[in-house]
Design a protein around this motif. Structure first.
Motif, PDB file in Angstrom:
ATOM      1  N   ARG A  37     -31.813 -51.917  61.341  1.00 33.05           N
ATOM      2  CA  ARG A  37     -33.160 -52.431  61.548  1.00 33.05           C
ATOM      3  C   ARG A  37     -33.939 -52.403  60.247  1.00 33.05           C
ATOM      4  O   ARG A  37     -34.674 -53.343  59.926  1.00 33.05           O
ATOM      5  CB  ARG A  37     -33.874 -51.590  62.615  1.00 33.05           C
ATOM      6  CG  ARG A  37     -33.365 -51.839  64.025  1.00 33.05           C
ATOM      7  CD  ARG A  37     -34.439 -51.428  65.018  1.00 33.05           C
ATOM      8  NE  ARG A  37     -34.790 -50.021  64.882  1.00 33.05           N
ATOM      9  CZ  ARG A  37     -34.218 -49.046  65.554  1.00 33.05           C
ATOM     10  NH1 ARG A  37     -33.238 -49.310  66.410  1.00 33.05           N
ATOM     11  NH2 ARG A  37     -34.604 -47.798  65.384  1.00 33.05           N
ATOM     12  N   GLN A  38     -33.800 -51.323  59.477  1.00 31.08           N
ATOM     13  CA  GLN A  38     -34.502 -51.254  58.200  1.00 31.08           C
ATOM     14  C   GLN A  38     -34.003 -52.317  57.241  1.00 31.08           C
ATOM     15  O   GLN A  38     -34.781 -52.976  56.553  1.00 31.08           O
ATOM     16  CB  GLN A  38     -34.323 -49.863  57.586  1.00 31.08           C
ATOM     17  CG  GLN A  38     -35.056 -48.767  58.344  1.00 31.08           C
ATOM     18  CD  GLN A  38     -34.858 -47.411  57.711  1.00 31.08           C
ATOM     19  OE1 GLN A  38     -34.036 -47.254  56.804  1.00 31.08           O
ATOM     20  NE2 GLN A  38     -35.591 -46.419  58.192  1.00 31.08           N
ATOM     21  N   GLY A  39     -32.686 -52.504  57.200  1.00 34.43           N
ATOM     22  CA  GLY A  39     -32.141 -53.538  56.316  1.00 34.43           C
ATOM     23  C   GLY A  39     -32.579 -54.921  56.720  1.00 34.43           C
ATOM     24  O   GLY A  39     -32.880 -55.765  55.876  1.00 34.43           O
ATOM     25  N   GLY A  40     -32.647 -55.179  58.038  1.00 32.29           N
ATOM     26  CA  GLY A  40     -33.106 -56.482  58.493  1.00 32.29           C
ATOM     27  C   GLY A  40     -34.558 -56.737  58.145  1.00 32.29           C
ATOM     28  O   GLY A  40     -34.922 -57.844  57.744  1.00 32.29           O
ATOM     29  N   TRP A  41     -35.402 -55.704  58.273  1.00 30.76           N
ATOM     30  CA  TRP A  41     -36.818 -55.850  57.923  1.00 30.76           C
ATOM     31  C   TRP A  41     -36.984 -56.118  56.440  1.00 30.76           C
ATOM     32  O   TRP A  41     -37.748 -57.009  56.042  1.00 30.76           O
ATOM     33  CB  TRP A  41     -37.556 -54.578  58.326  1.00 30.76           C
ATOM     34  CG  TRP A  41     -39.017 -54.624  58.003  1.00 30.76           C
ATOM     35  CD1 TRP A  41     -40.005 -55.197  58.747  1.00 30.76           C
ATOM     36  CD2 TRP A  41     -39.654 -54.085  56.842  1.00 30.76           C
ATOM     37  NE1 TRP A  41     -41.218 -55.053  58.126  1.00 30.76           N
ATOM     38  CE2 TRP A  41     -41.038 -54.367  56.952  1.00 30.76           C
ATOM     39  CE3 TRP A  41     -39.195 -53.385  55.720  1.00 30.76           C
ATOM     40  CZ2 TRP A  41     -41.965 -53.977  55.986  1.00 30.76           C
ATOM     41  CZ3 TRP A  41     -40.115 -53.007  54.762  1.00 30.76           C
ATOM     42  CH2 TRP A  41     -41.482 -53.298  54.896  1.00 30.76           C
ATOM     43  N   LYS A  42     -36.281 -55.386  55.614  1.00 33.56           N
ATOM     44  CA  LYS A  42     -36.398 -55.569  54.176  1.00 33.56           C
ATOM     45  C   LYS A  42     -35.823 -56.918  53.745  1.00 33.56           C
ATOM     46  O   LYS A  42     -36.337 -57.559  52.825  1.00 33.56           O
ATOM     47  CB  LYS A  42     -35.687 -54.429  53.433  1.00 33.56           C
ATOM     48  CG  LYS A  42     -36.389 -53.087  53.575  1.00 33.56           C
ATOM     49  CD  LYS A  42     -35.676 -52.020  52.794  1.00 33.56           C
ATOM     50  CE  LYS A  42     -36.392 -50.688  52.932  1.00 33.56           C
ATOM     51  NZ  LYS A  42     -37.759 -50.742  52.365  1.00 33.56           N
ATOM     52  N   ARG A  43     -34.768 -57.362  54.409  1.00 32.96           N
ATOM     53  CA  ARG A  43     -34.210 -58.673  54.084  1.00 32.96           C
ATOM     54  C   ARG A  43     -35.195 -59.783  54.454  1.00 32.96           C
ATOM     55  O   ARG A  43     -35.326 -60.774  53.735  1.00 32.96           O
ATOM     56  CB  ARG A  43     -32.871 -58.875  54.789  1.00 32.96           C
ATOM     57  CG  ARG A  43     -32.174 -60.172  54.413  1.00 32.96           C
ATOM     58  CD  ARG A  43     -30.756 -60.225  54.935  1.00 32.96           C
ATOM     59  NE  ARG A  43     -29.869 -59.364  54.156  1.00 32.96           N
ATOM     60  CZ  ARG A  43     -29.384 -58.205  54.576  1.00 32.96           C
ATOM     61  NH1 ARG A  43     -29.696 -57.759  55.788  1.00 32.96           N
ATOM     62  NH2 ARG A  43     -28.590 -57.483  53.812  1.00 32.96           N
ATOM     63  N   PRO A 121     -31.174 -55.654  50.030  1.00 30.09           N
ATOM     64  CA  PRO A 121     -32.571 -55.367  50.399  1.00 30.09           C
ATOM     65  C   PRO A 121     -33.035 -53.956  50.071  1.00 30.09           C
ATOM     66  O   PRO A 121     -34.237 -53.699  50.050  1.00 30.09           O
ATOM     67  CB  PRO A 121     -32.590 -55.627  51.917  1.00 30.09           C
ATOM     68  CG  PRO A 121     -31.178 -55.435  52.356  1.00 30.09           C
ATOM     69  CD  PRO A 121     -30.323 -55.902  51.222  1.00 30.09           C
ATOM     70  N   HIS A 122     -32.112 -53.030  49.840  1.00 34.43           N
ATOM     71  CA  HIS A 122     -32.493 -51.647  49.543  1.00 34.43           C
ATOM     72  C   HIS A 122     -32.601 -51.368  48.037  1.00 34.43           C
ATOM     73  O   HIS A 122     -32.849 -50.222  47.649  1.00 34.43           O
ATOM     74  CB  HIS A 122     -31.486 -50.673  50.163  1.00 34.43           C
ATOM     75  CG  HIS A 122     -31.465 -50.711  51.659  1.00 34.43           C
ATOM     76  ND1 HIS A 122     -32.435 -50.123  52.433  1.00 34.43           N
ATOM     77  CD2 HIS A 122     -30.602 -51.295  52.521  1.00 34.43           C
ATOM     78  CE1 HIS A 122     -32.169 -50.316  53.710  1.00 34.43           C
ATOM     79  NE2 HIS A 122     -31.064 -51.025  53.799  1.00 34.43           N
ATOM     80  N   ALA A 123     -32.432 -52.382  47.201  1.00 31.46           N
ATOM     81  CA  ALA A 123     -32.527 -52.188  45.749  1.00 31.46           C
ATOM     82  C   ALA A 123     -33.997 -52.069  45.353  1.00 31.46           C
ATOM     83  O   ALA A 123     -34.738 -53.059  45.355  1.00 31.46           O
ATOM     84  CB  ALA A 123     -31.856 -53.350  45.021  1.00 31.46           C
ATOM     85  N   ALA A 124     -34.417 -50.871  45.018  1.00 28.12           N
ATOM     86  CA  ALA A 124     -35.832 -50.639  44.698  1.00 28.12           C
ATOM     87  C   ALA A 124     -36.166 -51.000  43.257  1.00 28.12           C
ATOM     88  O   ALA A 124     -37.311 -51.331  42.951  1.00 28.12           O
ATOM     89  CB  ALA A 124     -36.185 -49.175  44.949  1.00 28.12           C
TER      90      ALA A 124
END
Length: 206
Positions: A37-43, A121-124
């Motif tokens: 869910r977090q990855g989908g939101w960030k994507r 998507p998690h690359a800050a």
């Protein structure tokens, strides 16, 4: 006689209750689903970022090309004097063209980084880099648009105190084009502001 006693250990297997199994399965499902869910939101945020950059690129290019091609010559002129208005007659308009051209080039170069943000998507680090550069471009484009807007205002209304005439009564096409260019530049600046806010929210939720 020696009697030998054999000690045996008895293991009692307690059946796991259905409620315990249900809680364990639910916890496992929630744990496994949370990263997705977090990855989908960030994507989704990264895709929206990419779309906004394309919109800002279009606005900056329109501002650059419209102002850079603005030139009008009045139909009446004398042998020694001709009434002509061009963007490069004023340093403010020249700065406007340069600033929006730089913004357009930056937006083109930032598109691959935005695509990487969609793939990862998690690359800050990429989000932080774009956040810093977007903040710089906000100030750059806003300064160019604001300074050009001041000149456009004087061209439309003039200033009786300093005896500056409202030239838009004669150079109508020139004023319409520069006004449109200023509006497009403000749109690009507004999109940059939204990109900064979007990147900040994405990093805050990281």
């Amino acid at each position: 006689m020696d009697s030998t006693k054999t000690n045996t250990e008895t293991t009692i297997n307690m059946p796991e209750s259905k409620s315990t199994k249900g809680k364990a399965m639910a916890y496992t499902a929630i744990t496994n689903a949370t990263p997705h869910r977090q990855g989908g939101w960030k994507r989704g945020v990264a895709i929206f970022d990419f779309i906004l950059r394309i919109c800002a690129l279009v606005a900056a290019l329109v501002a650059t090309t419209t102002m850079g091609t603005t030139d009008q010559t009045l139909p009446f002129f004398t042998q020694f004097f001709q009434f002509q208005a061009s963007y490069d007659d004023l340093p403010t308009f020249t700065f406007f063209v340069v600033a929006n051209a730089i913004a357009s080039g930056y937006l083109v170069l930032s598109l691959p980084f935005s695509i990487i943000g969609i793939v990862r998507p998690h690359a800050a680090g990429i989000k932080l880099l774009l956040l810093i550069l977007d903040t710089v471009l906000v100030a750059f484009t806003a300064a160019a648009a604001a300074s050009a807007a001041a000149i456009v205002y004087l061209a439309h209304n003039g200033n009786s105190t300093t005896n500056w005439l409202a030239i838009c009564q004669q150079f109508t096409d020139f004023c319409q084009k520069v006004s449109g260019a200023v509006v497009a530049s403000f749109i690009a600046a507004a999109i940059f502001i939204f990109l900064v806010v979007l990147s900040a929210v994405a990093l805050r939720r990281h």
